[in-house]
Each structure stands twice: as C-alpha cells, then as structure tokens.
Design a protein around this motif. Structure first.
Motif, short mmCIF file in Angstrom:
data_model
loop_
_atom_site.label_atom_id
_atom_site.label_comp_id
_atom_site.label_asym_id
_atom_site.label_seq_id
_atom_site.Cartn_x
_atom_site.Cartn_y
_atom_site.Cartn_z
N THR A 160 0.82 -1.22 0.00
CA THR A 160 0.00 0.00 0.00
C THR A 160 0.85 1.26 0.00
OG1 THR A 160 -1.68 -1.21 1.24
CG2 THR A 160 -1.88 1.18 1.18
N LYS A 161 1.90 1.27 0.79
CA LYS A 161 2.75 2.46 0.90
C LYS A 161 3.36 2.81 -0.45
CE LYS A 161 4.67 5.36 3.95
NZ LYS A 161 3.92 6.15 4.92
N SER A 162 3.84 1.80 -1.15
CA SER A 162 4.47 2.03 -2.45
C SER A 162 3.45 2.50 -3.47
CB SER A 162 5.16 0.76 -2.93
OG SER A 162 5.77 0.96 -4.19
N ILE A 163 2.26 1.90 -3.46
CA ILE A 163 1.21 2.28 -4.41
C ILE A 163 0.80 3.73 -4.20
CG2 ILE A 163 -1.21 1.89 -5.03
CD1 ILE A 163 -0.69 -1.10 -4.56
N ASP A 164 0.55 4.10 -2.96
CA ASP A 164 0.15 5.49 -2.66
C ASP A 164 1.24 6.47 -3.07
OD1 ASP A 164 -2.24 4.62 -1.67
OD2 ASP A 164 -1.64 4.70 0.44
N TYR A 165 2.49 6.09 -2.81
CA TYR A 165 3.60 6.99 -3.12
C TYR A 165 3.73 7.18 -4.64
CZ TYR A 165 8.33 8.84 -3.49
OH TYR A 165 9.41 9.61 -3.79
N HIS A 166 3.67 6.09 -5.39
CA HIS A 166 3.80 6.20 -6.84
C HIS A 166 2.63 6.99 -7.45
CE1 HIS A 166 6.88 3.05 -6.42
NE2 HIS A 166 7.33 3.50 -7.57
N ARG A 167 1.45 6.81 -6.89
CA ARG A 167 0.31 7.58 -7.41
C ARG A 167 0.52 9.08 -7.18
NH1 ARG A 167 -3.67 5.05 -5.08
NH2 ARG A 167 -4.45 3.91 -6.86
N LYS A 168 1.05 9.46 -6.01
CA LYS A 168 1.29 10.88 -5.73
C LYS A 168 2.33 11.48 -6.67
CE LYS A 168 0.09 10.61 -0.82
NZ LYS A 168 0.60 10.64 0.58
N LEU A 169 3.26 10.65 -7.14
CA LEU A 169 4.30 11.13 -8.04
C LEU A 169 3.82 11.23 -9.49
CD1 LEU A 169 7.55 9.38 -6.81
CD2 LEU A 169 6.98 11.78 -6.63
N GLY A 170 2.59 10.79 -9.76
CA GLY A 170 2.06 10.89 -11.12
C GLY A 170 2.01 9.58 -11.87
N PHE A 171 2.31 8.47 -11.20
CA PHE A 171 2.20 7.16 -11.84
C PHE A 171 0.73 6.76 -11.96
CE2 PHE A 171 6.59 7.05 -10.71
CZ PHE A 171 7.21 6.12 -11.54
N SER A 172 0.41 5.98 -12.98
CA SER A 172 -0.94 5.45 -13.19
C SER A 172 -0.87 3.94 -13.33
CB SER A 172 -1.58 6.06 -14.44
OG SER A 172 -1.68 7.46 -14.33
N HIS A 173 -1.96 3.29 -12.98
CA HIS A 173 -2.02 1.83 -13.06
C HIS A 173 -2.16 1.38 -14.51
CE1 HIS A 173 -4.13 -2.13 -12.76
NE2 HIS A 173 -3.20 -2.31 -11.83
N LEU A 174 -1.31 0.46 -14.92
CA LEU A 174 -1.38 -0.07 -16.28
C LEU A 174 -2.16 -1.37 -16.33
CD1 LEU A 174 -0.53 0.23 -19.21
CD2 LEU A 174 1.62 -0.96 -18.66
N TRP A 175 -1.69 -2.40 -15.68
CA TRP A 175 -2.43 -3.64 -15.51
C TRP A 175 -1.76 -4.48 -14.44
CZ3 TRP A 175 1.85 -5.84 -17.47
CH2 TRP A 175 2.33 -5.46 -18.71
#
Length: 352
Positions: free
Chosen positions: A154-169
């Motif tokens: 969860t920590k990594s997902i939240d952090y990457h989303r804040k940096l502008g990453f989007s889910h691919l698959w």
C-alpha cells in the motif's frame, strides 16, 4: 555523471540543506545492500504500512549494476544516506528477469525500468528527489515500476500515485525466489501523459470497471456480514459469562457438599470450554474479516487506478487495527483470565 543538488521542500525544517544525488560507486555497495536488507518483506513486522522489497541483490550484483545500469544513483544529505534508485532501459533487461521480460515483451515502446528505489527515512524527500532526477535524465518518455500486490504494498502504491504514476495492468508471474507466487501491479509514468501501447488484449474499460465495482460491493457485503457475526459472537460470550458468574457468586457462598462439589466441577470445566471456544471463534472470525478487508483494498486500488474520482470504501492510508477489532481481541482474553481467577477461588473453596 555529475552530482546534482535538489532543494528540499521549504516546508521542512531543513529547507536550506541540499540533497546531493550522485552516481553509485563500489564503495557505496555495502551500505546500499544493508539498506535494502532492512526493508525486505521478511524483516518487517508491518510491511503493508512501511513499504517493502521482496528480495535483495548480492554485493556482486550491485557492483555489476554500478558498471552497467544507466541510472544507479545515491541520495545524500550532509553525509547521511537518504536512499538509492536503480533503473535501466528496457533493452538492458536480461532473459532471466522473468517479470521484467514480460514487461519488455508486452509494452511496445521503449521504457525505463525502475528496478529498485529505497529510502532510508533519515533524509526527508530523498526518494522524491531521486525520482525527479530520473524523470529529467531518462532518455525514454515512459517509466515502469512493478509493485507487489500479495501482500499489498500500500505504501508504495500510494507513493507512486502521488508522483504521477498510473495503473497499467496486473501481472501474475511465476514464483519468486522463495517459491511464492506474488501478483504485481504495473504502474507507469509518461512524460507525454499518454497510456503506453501494449500487446496485451484490450478490454472494454467501462465494462471492466462495472465488473470490479460489482465484485467490490460483494466483498463489502461479506466484510459487513463477518463484522456483524463477530459482534454477535461477542454478545453471546457476554451472555454466557453473565450466567456463569452469577452461578459462581451463588456457589461461593454455599457449603461444600457432594452435590455442590459436582456442580462446581462441571461449572469450572464449562466456563473454560465456553471461554476457549469463543476465543477461537472470534480469532477465526477476525481472520476472515482481515481477508475480506485485504480483498476490498485490492478492488479499491484497481478501481482507483481506472477512476481516481471514485472514493474508497476503506481508509487505505493506515493499517492500524480499529478500536472494535482491539475490543474483539482483548475481551475474550480478559474473560478467560477472569474465569481463571474465579475457577481458582471455587476450587480453593470446595476442594482445598
């Protein structure tokens, strides 16, 4: 590669102190290896709230990356290690890298693979500074990162989303080094703000979102049902203990006779059976509750990756136990301890 200084956010107390980012060297390898070892999944008590790594490289592997990786940087501040980032181009992916080879085959355009990023926690803003440098320096328009879903990072997902990453698959690769199969979610950062082209089968996104929402609602119902069932079990334990303690108070004032001795024996055994039974039932129920909660978190992440405006059912920013869960854990233990004392008083009164 020349070092680059990045200012820390002016909101921090160290706003005038610079974070220095430089190329990793052989001399850095022992410290980087130790830092990565600290954040391995197997070494963390609460990995879902801190973020984690699945595996660590050997010292020789890190030295190899010092020579070969296009982007292998260390962040420092006044001599303190803030973290490191290891990334390389998609054409540098080796055949033995199973997950990364899947990405290289599936994504049509060239990309930069983020292999490892790790912050020490001693230098605030170091991981973000490392990522900002990567986005500035990488020669591709696309960067990819694979995040573990089992257990949910969860920590990594939240952090990457804040940096502008989007889910691919999501990806279900073969087993990891320890023989465990762990699903990954693939996240992308695009300089052009476009979704990467892939060789994966395309699906009707609205239909997929609707399907995910329906399954999430089913998980919510299971979660609520299990929660209500646990409260019912707790209420039954309170009812049983009220009756048992009433009998205890009555027998404590009676004289020892053959009949009363038998009643006391039965009551003592019955009290322990009731308490242990409800303790095990509540423990099992909380296990199911946690399982449904994790599934709900996964659905939340999948839906949020497609529709960020959709609110979460659960607060994913914290992994702390709720007050109700703490009560359900503590009360059966307290009840068992209370009955142990009461049973001891009865045994002393009637048999000693």
């Amino acid at each position: 590669m020349s070092a680059k200084a990045v200012s820390v956010s002016p909101k921090t107390e160290v706003c005038n102190i610079m974070i220095t980012i430089r190329r990793a060297t052989y001399d850095d390898v022992p410290a980087l290896h130790a830092l990565a070892e600290r954040f391995l999944l197997k070494n963390l008590k609460n990995p879902e709230s801190t973020g984690f790594l699945i595996s660590n490289f050997s010292l020789d592997a890190y030295k190899h990356y010092v020579d070969t990786a296009e982007y292998f940087w260390v962040a420092e501040q006044e001599g303190k290690l803030g973290g490191f980032l290891l990334a390389y181009k998609s054409e540098s992916i080796q055949p033995e890298e199973v997950v990364n080879s899947c990405l290289r085959y599936s994504v049509i355009q060239p990309f930069t693979l983020i292999k490892q990023i790790c912050g020490s926690g001693e230098v605030r803003g170091a991981p973000t500074a490392l990522y900002n440098k990567l986005f500035e320096e990488m020669e591709t328009d696309l960067a990819l990162a694979a995040v573990v879903n089992e257990p949910l990072n969860t920590k990594s997902i939240d952090y990457h989303r804040k940096l502008g990453f989007s889910h691919l698959w999501d990806l279900h690769p073969p087993a990891d080094y320890d023989g465990v199969v762990r699903a990954r979610s693939i996240w992308f950062y695009s300089k052009t703000n476009t979704r990467p082209q892939t060789r994966m089968a395309q699906v009707d996104r609205p239909e997929l979102v609707q399907h995910l929402i329906e399954k999430e609602q089913g998980t919510v119902n299971l979660y609520m049902h299990e929660d209500n069932l646990n409260w019912t079990k707790l209420g039954m334990l309170v009812s049983f203990m009220t009756a048992i303690l009433t009998a205890f108070a009555f027998l404590l004032e009676r004289d020892a006779t053959t009949t009363n001795n038998w009643i006391v024996s039965v009551l003592v055994v019955f009290g322990f059976v009731v308490n242990i039974m409800f303790y095990l039932k509540l423990k099992s129920g909380l296990g199911f509750l946690n399982h449904h909660k994790k599934n709900l978190q996964r659905f939340d992440e999948a839906i949020s990756g497609m529709l960020p405006s959709v609110p979460h059912y659960l607060d994913l920013s914290t992994a702390k136990r709720s007050v109700t869960v703490r009560v359900m854990i503590a009360l059966p233990v307290f009840s068992l301890g209370l009955w142990t004392v009461c049973a001891g008083l009865l045994i002393h009164r009637y048999f000693l």
